[in-house]
Design a protein around this motif. Structure first.
Motif, PDB file in Angstrom:
ATOM      1  N   SER A 299       0.834  -1.198   0.000  1.00  0.00           N
ATOM      2  CA  SER A 299       0.000   0.000   0.000  1.00  0.00           C
ATOM      3  C   SER A 299       0.867   1.246   0.000  1.00  0.00           C
ATOM      4  O   SER A 299       2.028   1.225   0.421  1.00  0.00           O
ATOM      5  N   SER A 300       0.299   2.321  -0.499  1.00  0.00           N
ATOM      6  CA  SER A 300       0.970   3.620  -0.464  1.00  0.00           C
ATOM      7  C   SER A 300      -0.078   4.712  -0.457  1.00  0.00           C
ATOM      8  O   SER A 300      -1.228   4.491  -0.845  1.00  0.00           O
ATOM      9  N   SER A 301       0.328   5.889   0.002  1.00  0.00           N
ATOM     10  CA  SER A 301      -0.604   7.008   0.088  1.00  0.00           C
ATOM     11  C   SER A 301      -0.922   7.552  -1.298  1.00  0.00           C
ATOM     12  O   SER A 301      -0.064   7.600  -2.185  1.00  0.00           O
ATOM     13  N   LEU A 302      -2.163   7.981  -1.458  1.00  0.00           N
ATOM     14  CA  LEU A 302      -2.599   8.641  -2.680  1.00  0.00           C
ATOM     15  C   LEU A 302      -2.617  10.134  -2.391  1.00  0.00           C
ATOM     16  O   LEU A 302      -3.352  10.592  -1.512  1.00  0.00           O
ATOM     17  N   GLN A 303      -1.789  10.892  -3.110  1.00  0.00           N
ATOM     18  CA  GLN A 303      -1.609  12.309  -2.803  1.00  0.00           C
ATOM     19  C   GLN A 303      -2.042  13.178  -3.972  1.00  0.00           C
ATOM     20  O   GLN A 303      -1.942  12.786  -5.134  1.00  0.00           O
ATOM     21  N   ASP A 304      -2.501  14.396  -3.637  1.00  0.00           N
ATOM     22  CA  ASP A 304      -2.897  15.340  -4.671  1.00  0.00           C
ATOM     23  C   ASP A 304      -1.707  16.199  -5.074  1.00  0.00           C
ATOM     24  O   ASP A 304      -0.567  15.935  -4.672  1.00  0.00           O
ATOM     25  N   ALA A 305      -1.981  17.232  -5.879  1.00  0.00           N
ATOM     26  CA  ALA A 305      -0.895  18.089  -6.377  1.00  0.00           C
ATOM     27  C   ALA A 305      -0.190  18.839  -5.265  1.00  0.00           C
ATOM     28  O   ALA A 305       0.962  19.260  -5.419  1.00  0.00           O
ATOM     29  N   ASN A 306      -0.859  19.041  -4.134  1.00  0.00           N
ATOM     30  CA  ASN A 306      -0.262  19.751  -2.996  1.00  0.00           C
ATOM     31  C   ASN A 306       0.399  18.801  -2.007  1.00  0.00           C
ATOM     32  O   ASN A 306       0.694  19.184  -0.868  1.00  0.00           O
ATOM     33  N   GLN A 307       0.605  17.549  -2.420  1.00  0.00           N
ATOM     34  CA  GLN A 307       1.229  16.538  -1.580  1.00  0.00           C
ATOM     35  C   GLN A 307       0.417  16.242  -0.330  1.00  0.00           C
ATOM     36  O   GLN A 307       0.964  15.787   0.689  1.00  0.00           O
ATOM     37  N   GLU A 308      -0.883  16.500  -0.386  1.00  0.00           N
ATOM     38  CA  GLU A 308      -1.781  16.163   0.704  1.00  0.00           C
ATOM     39  C   GLU A 308      -2.384  14.782   0.452  1.00  0.00           C
ATOM     40  O   GLU A 308      -2.750  14.455  -0.676  1.00  0.00           O
ATOM     41  N   LYS A 309      -2.485  13.989   1.516  1.00  0.00           N
ATOM     42  CA  LYS A 309      -3.038  12.656   1.373  1.00  0.00           C
ATOM     43  C   LYS A 309      -4.539  12.725   1.116  1.00  0.00           C
ATOM     44  O   LYS A 309      -5.281  13.340   1.883  1.00  0.00           O
ATOM     45  N   VAL A 310      -4.988  12.103   0.032  1.00  0.00           N
ATOM     46  CA  VAL A 310      -6.416  12.069  -0.304  1.00  0.00           C
ATOM     47  C   VAL A 310      -6.967  10.648  -0.243  1.00  0.00           C
ATOM     48  O   VAL A 310      -8.149  10.433  -0.488  1.00  0.00           O
ATOM     49  N   GLY A 311      -6.109   9.705   0.067  1.00  0.00           N
ATOM     50  CA  GLY A 311      -6.567   8.324   0.142  1.00  0.00           C
ATOM     51  C   GLY A 311      -5.391   7.365   0.147  1.00  0.00           C
ATOM     52  O   GLY A 311      -4.239   7.752   0.390  1.00  0.00           O
ATOM     53  N   THR A 312      -5.679   6.121  -0.136  1.00  0.00           N
ATOM     54  CA  THR A 312      -4.663   5.068  -0.153  1.00  0.00           C
ATOM     55  C   THR A 312      -4.910   4.154  -1.341  1.00  0.00           C
ATOM     56  O   THR A 312      -6.061   3.879  -1.683  1.00  0.00           O
ATOM     57  N   ILE A 313      -3.832   3.741  -1.984  1.00  0.00           N
ATOM     58  CA  ILE A 313      -3.935   2.775  -3.070  1.00  0.00           C
ATOM     59  C   ILE A 313      -3.264   1.483  -2.612  1.00  0.00           C
ATOM     60  O   ILE A 313      -2.182   1.507  -2.027  1.00  0.00           O
ATOM     61  N   LEU A 314      -3.965   0.388  -2.831  1.00  0.00           N
ATOM     62  CA  LEU A 314      -3.472  -0.924  -2.404  1.00  0.00           C
ATOM     63  C   LEU A 314      -3.432  -1.865  -3.593  1.00  0.00           C
ATOM     64  O   LEU A 314      -4.352  -1.884  -4.399  1.00  0.00           O
ATOM     65  N   ILE A 315      -2.352  -2.610  -3.678  1.00  0.00           N
ATOM     66  CA  ILE A 315      -2.200  -3.628  -4.713  1.00  0.00           C
ATOM     67  C   ILE A 315      -2.040  -4.970  -4.008  1.00  0.00           C
ATOM     68  O   ILE A 315      -1.210  -5.102  -3.114  1.00  0.00           O
ATOM     69  N   PHE A 316      -2.869  -5.931  -4.384  1.00  0.00           N
ATOM     70  CA  PHE A 316      -2.779  -7.225  -3.730  1.00  0.00           C
ATOM     71  C   PHE A 316      -2.852  -8.340  -4.762  1.00  0.00           C
ATOM     72  O   PHE A 316      -3.337  -8.159  -5.878  1.00  0.00           O
ATOM     73  N   GLU A 317      -2.361  -9.499  -4.384  1.00  0.00           N
ATOM     74  CA  GLU A 317      -2.390 -10.668  -5.257  1.00  0.00           C
ATOM     75  C   GLU A 317      -2.543 -11.927  -4.415  1.00  0.00           C
ATOM     76  O   GLU A 317      -2.213 -11.939  -3.223  1.00  0.00           O
ATOM     77  N   ASP A 318      -3.035 -12.945  -5.061  1.00  0.00           N
ATOM     78  CA  ASP A 318      -3.268 -14.225  -4.391  1.00  0.00           C
ATOM     79  C   ASP A 318      -1.958 -15.007  -4.352  1.00  0.00           C
ATOM     80  O   ASP A 318      -1.429 -15.406  -5.389  1.00  0.00           O
ATOM     81  N   LEU A 319      -1.433 -15.191  -3.150  1.00  0.00           N
ATOM     82  CA  LEU A 319      -0.164 -15.909  -2.980  1.00  0.00           C
ATOM     83  C   LEU A 319      -0.362 -17.367  -2.606  1.00  0.00           C
ATOM     84  O   LEU A 319       0.613 -18.069  -2.350  1.00  0.00           O
ATOM     85  N   THR A 320      -1.619 -17.805  -2.559  1.00  0.00           N
ATOM     86  CA  THR A 320      -1.907 -19.153  -2.065  1.00  0.00           C
ATOM     87  C   THR A 320      -1.130 -20.219  -2.833  1.00  0.00           C
ATOM     88  O   THR A 320      -0.433 -21.054  -2.241  1.00  0.00           O
ATOM     89  N   LYS A 321      -1.242 -20.209  -4.142  1.00  0.00           N
ATOM     90  CA  LYS A 321      -0.581 -21.242  -4.944  1.00  0.00           C
ATOM     91  C   LYS A 321       0.930 -21.108  -4.898  1.00  0.00           C
ATOM     92  O   LYS A 321       1.651 -22.121  -4.893  1.00  0.00           O
ATOM     93  N   MET A 322       1.422 -19.864  -4.864  1.00  0.00           N
ATOM     94  CA  MET A 322       2.869 -19.665  -4.831  1.00  0.00           C
ATOM     95  C   MET A 322       3.457 -20.183  -3.517  1.00  0.00           C
ATOM     96  O   MET A 322       4.483 -20.879  -3.507  1.00  0.00           O
ATOM     97  N   ILE A 323       2.789 -19.853  -2.393  1.00  0.00           N
ATOM     98  CA  ILE A 323       3.250 -20.360  -1.098  1.00  0.00           C
ATOM     99  C   ILE A 323       3.175 -21.880  -1.073  1.00  0.00           C
ATOM    100  O   ILE A 323       4.059 -22.565  -0.561  1.00  0.00           O
ATOM    101  N   GLU A 324       2.105 -22.390  -1.666  1.00  0.00           N
ATOM    102  CA  GLU A 324       1.929 -23.848  -1.730  1.00  0.00           C
ATOM    103  C   GLU A 324       3.076 -24.500  -2.487  1.00  0.00           C
ATOM    104  O   GLU A 324       3.634 -25.521  -2.058  1.00  0.00           O
TER     105      GLU A 324
END
Length: 563
Positions: A299-324
Motif C-alpha cells: 500500500s501507499s498514500s494517494l496524494q494530490d498536487a499539494n502533496q496532501e493525502k487524499v486516500g490510499t492505493i493498495l495492490i494485492f495478489e493471491d499468494l496461495t498457490k505460490m506459497i503452496e
C-alpha cells in the motif's frame, strides 16, 4: 468567381478553405446568427419608433413606411428560415445565403435612410466578422468584397453627394471592410488552430485515460483505492476475480469490512502529510465461496498536487498457490534427503529391536525375577514397541504410495472414526465432539483405511490441544467438484512461526511426539489428489481443512495460512 471544392458531393461557396464545424455546429451557428439578426432588427425597430415619436429629421416621414416594410420582411425571413433549418441538408450553402441576405438588408437600409450619413454602415462589419467564424479568412474576404460592391454602388449612384465626400466615404469604409475581414479572418484562423490543438490534446488525453483503464482493468493484481476514511472508491476486475465481490456491491464500504484480517497490519494513524509506502503484509481472506486465500498486500498514500493525502492505493495478489509451491518444494527437498536414509535406518533399527524384544520376552517367561526387575523388563518392551512404531511411521512416510482407490463414503469413515474416539478408555469427559455433516452421501474415490488414519491423527491432535476442556467440531461441505472436511478445535492454537513447518517431517511441539503424524496426513491427502490447509489463531483454536476431489482433480498439495 467563386472557387469550387468537392467535398462529399457539396459545393463549397467560399473556396477551398476547410470548415472545421460539423453539421450540428453549423446549424448552431446559423441559429445564433438568425437570433442576432432578429435582435438587431428589433433594436432598429425600437430606434425607428423612437425617432418617429420625437419627430426628428434623421429619418424623413416618407422613409418610415419602407423602413417598417424592410424590418417586417426581415422578421418574416428570419422566422421562415429558422423553421426550415432542421430540414436543410447543405447547411454551408444555407449560411452563405443568410450572409448574402444580410448584406442586401444593410444596403437597402442605408439606401432608405440615405447615404449622406450612412449611420448603419457598421452593420457590414458584424456580418464580415460572422463570415470569418464560419468560412475563415477566405469567407470573410468574399463577404468584404460583396459589402464593398454594394456600398460603393450606393454611393456612386447617389446624385446628391459631392465627389470628394464620395471618395472619402468609399475609401475609409472599404478599408474598414477589408481590415476587419483580414483581422477577423486571422483571429478565426488562430481560434481554429487552437481548437484543433485542443481537440488533439483532448483525444490524446482520452487515449491515455482509455489505455490506463485497460491496463488497470486487465492487470493480474487486484487494485483498490480508498479515500481518507478508508472507504473503497475503486476496485478493478482482478480484485473482483480474486475476492468474488463486484465493485458495485462494495463501493464506499469500509475497507476493513471487506478485509477484516488486514486491520491488524494497517498503520492506524498515518499523518496525512506523510507518504505511507512499502507496507507489505500477508493475511488471510475468506471468499464468498468460503475458500481461504493467502493474500499479499502493498500500500501507499494517494496524494494530490499539494502533496496532501487524499486516500490510499493498495495492490494485492493471491499468494496461495505460490506459497503452496514453495512449501511443496521445501518438503520435497527434505523428503529426498530423508529417503536416502530410510532403507538403511529401517534395517539397522528394526532387526535389533526385534531381537531385543524377543529376548526380553523369553527371559521374562523362563526366569523367576523380582517385581522390580519385571517392571524394568516391561519398560524395555514398551520402549521397544515405541521405537518400532516410530520406524513404521517413518517407513509409511517415505515409502512410495501404492494405494488402491475405491468408492467409499467419507460420512461412514468419519462416523466410524468418531465412534472409535468415543470408545477410548482414556476419554476426557471435558471434551465435547460435534459432528455436523451437510449430507450422508459423501462418496469419493479413495483408500478407506488411509483416510481413517488421516481423520484419526487430526482428531487426536485436536483433543490433545484441549486437554483442559473444549469443543472439537467436524463439518463437511459438498460442492460440484470437491468435498471439504473441516476439523476445528477451541484449543491454544498454533504459533504463526510454526504454521509453515507443521507438515515437515520430525517437526513437533509435543514432548512425546514423533513429528511424523501430520507429515503422513499431508502425504495421504496429496495421494488422494486433495489439499489440506490449516488456519489458526493463538488462544482461540485451529482448523484443518481438507479438500478431496469428487471428480479426480489434479493434486495441489498443502497450503498454509493464519487468521
Amino acid at each position: 468567381m467563386l472557387a469550387v471544392e468537392k467535398k462529399r458531393g457539396h459545393v463549397h461557396p467560399f473556396g477551398p478553405s476547410p470548415i472545421i464545424q460539423t453539421q450540428p455546429g453549423l446549424r448552431e451557428n446559423a441559429l445564433w446568427f438568425m437570433f442576432l439578426r432578429a435582435l438587431v432588427t428589433t433594436l432598429l425597430l425600437a430606434i425607428t419608433l423612437f425617432l418617429q415619436i420625437k419627430e426628428t429629421t434623421v429619418i424623413s416621414p416618407q422613409d418610415l413606411l419602407p423602413v417598417y416594410s424592410l424590418l417586417g420582411f426581415t422578421y418574416f425571413i428570419t422566422i421562415f428560415f429558422a423553421a426550415i433549418l432542421p430540414r436543410i441538408q447543405k447547411t454551408t450553402l444555407f449560411i452563405g445565403s443568410q450572409i448574402v441576405y444580410d448584406i442586401l438588408f444593410v444596403t437597402a437600409l442605408i439606401y432608405i435612410t440615405g447615404t449622406q450619413d450612412a449611420i448603419f454602415t457598421f452593420l457590414y462589419l458584424f456580418i464580415i466578422g460572422f463570415a470569418s467564424i464560419v468560412y475563415q479568412r477566405t469567407g470573410a474576404l468574399y463577404t468584404a468584397i460583396l459589402a464593398s460592391l454594394c456600398f460603393s454602388t450606393l454611393l456612386i449612384l447617389d446624385p446628391i453627394e459631392s465627389s470628394e465626400k464620395h471618395l472619402m466615404t468609399l475609401f475609409f469604409n472599404n478599408v474598414a471592410f477589408f481590415l476587419v475581414a483580414l483581422l477577423s479572418g486571422y483571429l478565426a484562423q488562430q481560434f481554429r488552430d487552437y481548437r484543433t490543438r485542443l481537440t488533439h490534446e483532448q483525444e490524446s488525453v482520452k487515449e491515455l485515460e482509455d489505455l490506463n483503464k485497460i491496463i488497470v482493468s486487465n492487470i493480474a493484481s487486484g487494485i483498490v483505492t480508498t479515500d481518507v476514511n478508508n472507504h473503497i472508491i475503486y476496485w478493478n476486475q482482478a480484485a473482483e476475480k480474486i475476492t468474488g465481490l463486484k465493485f458495485k456491491d462494495i463501493y464506499k464500504k469500509p475497507l476493513f469490512n471487506i478485509f477484516p484480517d488486514l486491520k491488524k497490519h494497517w498503520i492506524k494513524k498515518a499523518d496525512s502529510k506523510k507518504h505511507v509506502s512499502g507496507l507489505r503484509q500477508k493475511f488471510v481472506y475468506v471468499t464468498t465461496k468460503k475458500e481461504e486465500l493467502l493474500l499479499g498486500f502493498a500500500s501507499s498514500s494517494l496524494q494530490d498536487a499539494n502533496q496532501e493525502k487524499v486516500g490510499t492505493i493498495l495492490i494485492f495478489e493471491d499468494l496461495t498457490k505460490m506459497i503452496e509451491m514453495e512449501q511443496n518444494m521445501h518438503r520435497s527437498e527434505k523428503l529426498a534427503a530423508v529417503g536416502k536414509l530410510a532403507a538403511g535406518i529401517a534395517h539397522e533399527i528394526r532387526n535389533p529391536l526385534a531381537s531385543m524384544s524377543g529376548s526380553i520376552e523369553m527371559l521374562s517367561h523362563e526366569l523367576e525375577v523380582s517385581p522390580e526387575n519385571k517392571k524394568l523388563m516391561n519398560i524395555i518392551l514398551k520402549e521397544t514397541d515405541r521405537l518400532n512404531k516410530l520406524v513404521n511411521e517413518f517407513l509409511d512416510y517415505v515409502r512410495p504410495e501404492d494405494q488402491k482407490m475405491k468408492e467409499c463414503n467419507v460420512y461412514e469413515i468419519l462416523e466410524d472414526t468418531l465412534t472409535a474416539m468415543s470408545m477410548q478408555k482414556n476419554k476426557n469427559p471435558k471434551i465435547k465432539i460435534n459432528f455436523e455433516p451437510d449430507q450422508k452421501d459423501l462418496k469419493i474415490l479413495g483408500n478407506k483405511e488411509k483416510l481413517k488414519q488421516v481423520f484419526w491423527n487430526l482428531l487426536i491432535n485436536a483433543t490433545q490441544a484441549i486437554e483442559d476442556g473444549g469443543t472439537v467440531t467436524v463439518r463437511t461441505h459438498t460442492t460440484t467438484q470437491d468435498l471439504k472436511i473441516d476439523i476445528s478445535d477451541t484449543g491454544c492454537g498454533i504459533l504463526e512461526d510454526d504454521i509453515p513447518k507443521i507438515f515437515d517431517p520430525f517437526f513437533t511441539t509435543k514432548s512425546k511426539g514423533t513429528g511424523l503424524g501430520l507429515s503422513v496426513v499431508h502425504k495421504i491427502i496429496e495421494a488422494h489428489h486433495g489439499r489440506i490447509t490449516v488456519f489458526s489463531t493463538p488462544e482461540k483454536g485451529t482448523t484443518f481443512s481438507i479438500n478431496l476431489p469428487i471428480k479426480g482433480l489434479t493434486p495441489v498439495g498443502g497450503d498454509y495460512g493464519r487468521h
